[in-house]
Design an enzyme around this catalytic site. Sequence first.
Site, mmCIF file in Angstrom:
data_model
loop_
_atom_site.group_PDB
_atom_site.id
_atom_site.type_symbol
_atom_site.label_atom_id
_atom_site.label_comp_id
_atom_site.label_asym_id
_atom_site.label_seq_id
_atom_site.Cartn_x
_atom_site.Cartn_y
_atom_site.Cartn_z
ATOM 1 N N LYS A 76 0.859 -1.182 0.000
ATOM 2 C CA LYS A 76 0.000 0.000 0.000
ATOM 3 C C LYS A 76 0.896 1.234 0.000
ATOM 4 O O LYS A 76 1.935 1.243 0.680
ATOM 5 C CB LYS A 76 -0.886 -0.043 1.253
ATOM 6 C CG LYS A 76 -1.916 1.076 1.355
ATOM 7 C CD LYS A 76 -2.778 0.889 2.608
ATOM 8 C CE LYS A 76 -3.851 1.977 2.728
ATOM 9 N NZ LYS A 76 -4.713 1.790 3.918
ATOM 10 N N SER A 151 -9.773 1.911 3.185
ATOM 11 C CA SER A 151 -8.911 2.687 2.319
ATOM 12 C C SER A 151 -7.906 1.851 1.519
ATOM 13 O O SER A 151 -7.353 2.363 0.555
ATOM 14 C CB SER A 151 -8.148 3.700 3.169
ATOM 15 O OG SER A 151 -7.224 3.043 4.014
ATOM 16 N N SER A 175 -9.993 -0.516 7.255
ATOM 17 C CA SER A 175 -9.394 -0.344 5.923
ATOM 18 C C SER A 175 -8.697 -1.570 5.336
ATOM 19 O O SER A 175 -8.331 -1.552 4.171
ATOM 20 C CB SER A 175 -8.400 0.815 5.951
ATOM 21 O OG SER A 175 -9.077 2.039 5.978
#
Lengths: 484, 95
Positions: A76, A151, A175
């Site tokens: 990420k 997210s 997330s």
Amino acid sequence: MHNKTLSELSALLHNGDITSVELTKHFLNRIKTHNGNLNAFISITEESALAQAAAADKQFAEKTAGKLTGIPMAHKDIFCTKGVRTSCASKMLDKFIAPYDATVVEKIAASGMVMLGKTNMDEFAMGSSNETSFYGPVKNPWDIERVPGGSSGGSAAAVAARLTPVATGTDTGGSIRQPSSLCNLTGLKPTYGRVSRYGMIAFASSLDQAGPMAANAEDAALLLNVMSGFDERDSTSVERDVPDYTANLNDSLEGLRIGLPKEYFGEGLSPEVAVTIEAAIKEFEKLGATVKEISLPNTALAIPTYYVVAPAECSSNLSRMDGVRFGHRCDDPKDLLDLYQRSRGEGFGDEVKRRIMIGTYALSAGYYDAYYLKAQKCRRLISDDFQQAFEEVDVIMGPTAPTTAFKLGDKTDDPVAMYLADIYTINTNLAGLPGMSVPAGFAGGLPAGLQIIGNYFDEARLLNVAHRYQQVTDWHKQIPTAFQ
Amino acid sequence: MSLDKSDVEKIAHLARLAIDESTIPDYARDLNNILTLVEQMSAVDTNEVSPMAHPLDAHQRLREDVVTETDQRELFQSIAPKTEAGVYLVPQVIE
């Protein structure tokens, strides 16, 4: 090749059936083919990936390779990667080249894994649909008109479409788990303090925790083995040995006590998702588990509490983005105030600004007791509910998210409606407990995840429970048609 | 309570955020909606509850007072928007 588990890939590499360079090229080609549609990656690090793969192949030749050596993965874009852009999906950090590696990045690199690139996300991890990214929304591989969740939406879409075997995510209010649910993945948010936060760009420091996003529980366990551990560079990191998370995957579930919080099955839960979750629970009963209804009476407090704690901490954390030392700087500032205000005004997107303002307000003179202190007290109540429940049950189960993936743009005009997407995940973060989402079936053709919550440091048990379920179901093996 | 235009301007100033004049009504609406959500906390009595700062009630570790970081000024300043002779440049603050 892209439908294999990490253990299968590891065996192929160790047997010399494939080289890491070949495997890495296979996934890089898949990224090139599909990323235009999905927008799952912000940066593709082809050159360094091939160099890492070549180094891995050398280790195979020298017989020094480990279990995960040579297997590709993605990070990420919230983890600092030395010499590689680390944007956090914000215009503010669009040109930010991290000067050091996050501990998680360092540990995964040391295991010999190959980084394919950095995945898209909500800006500074603030969002539940991946629509707040400066680089545009990520599309859900199951239906590209729908969101992948957020997210960690880029990591979720990338693993779901098999553009990478595994990826890292972070979870502040859901997330990792909510996008895992919306994209049919196995994702785990560990106990707060289990994985180092050093070099992970901070959103809400008392809630943030990194974890694996994978196709199945065994893969998640293998990645968690590498990610976990004490780190003196993170002051909230917990000094506690890391077990081998694969050791107990096959333990029997005979006698496992499962609690179903009644608050998780009430109003707001889509009836189709409810049916899916109830069917999953039945499988556990067949595996010998016992099920009882429990209550987490302060569940409704979770979202209000979170939207004080998280914005307050983010307003403080993001104050470091000042246009002076790194990040975006406005043109021709007339004075220092103008430099701060315009650099930040231009660099941050709307949702980030909203949260900074809520946090600033909550922490401003005269309001601390009414907001932040009150929220910390509510947090204690939420945490106490869980501890009481764990006196009677071993794990708690329920839906990960109230619905399946929603359409792009459906909730972008109403921040509060978006916040409700995390209604079943947030309280785990507030309590600091580990939680997991596991593919549990489909509702209207879209995946729905079962959430499993454990007591502190019970990650091995969560993985065991998920793994045994995956031995008798094949939901986790389903891949969207266009990406098979 | 409800935030009005001047409250939003004040908060934006405290947060050092330049926001477009035309977007203030939208921010006011959204911030008020969030605060309404947050107000639900007041429904519970927390007088006897101790605040929770860390889930595991951990406390700060101490370490030996020795140098652990080396000087990396050049590396860190290589990503700064504006530097000169080893210092960060900002608009003049002292006349």
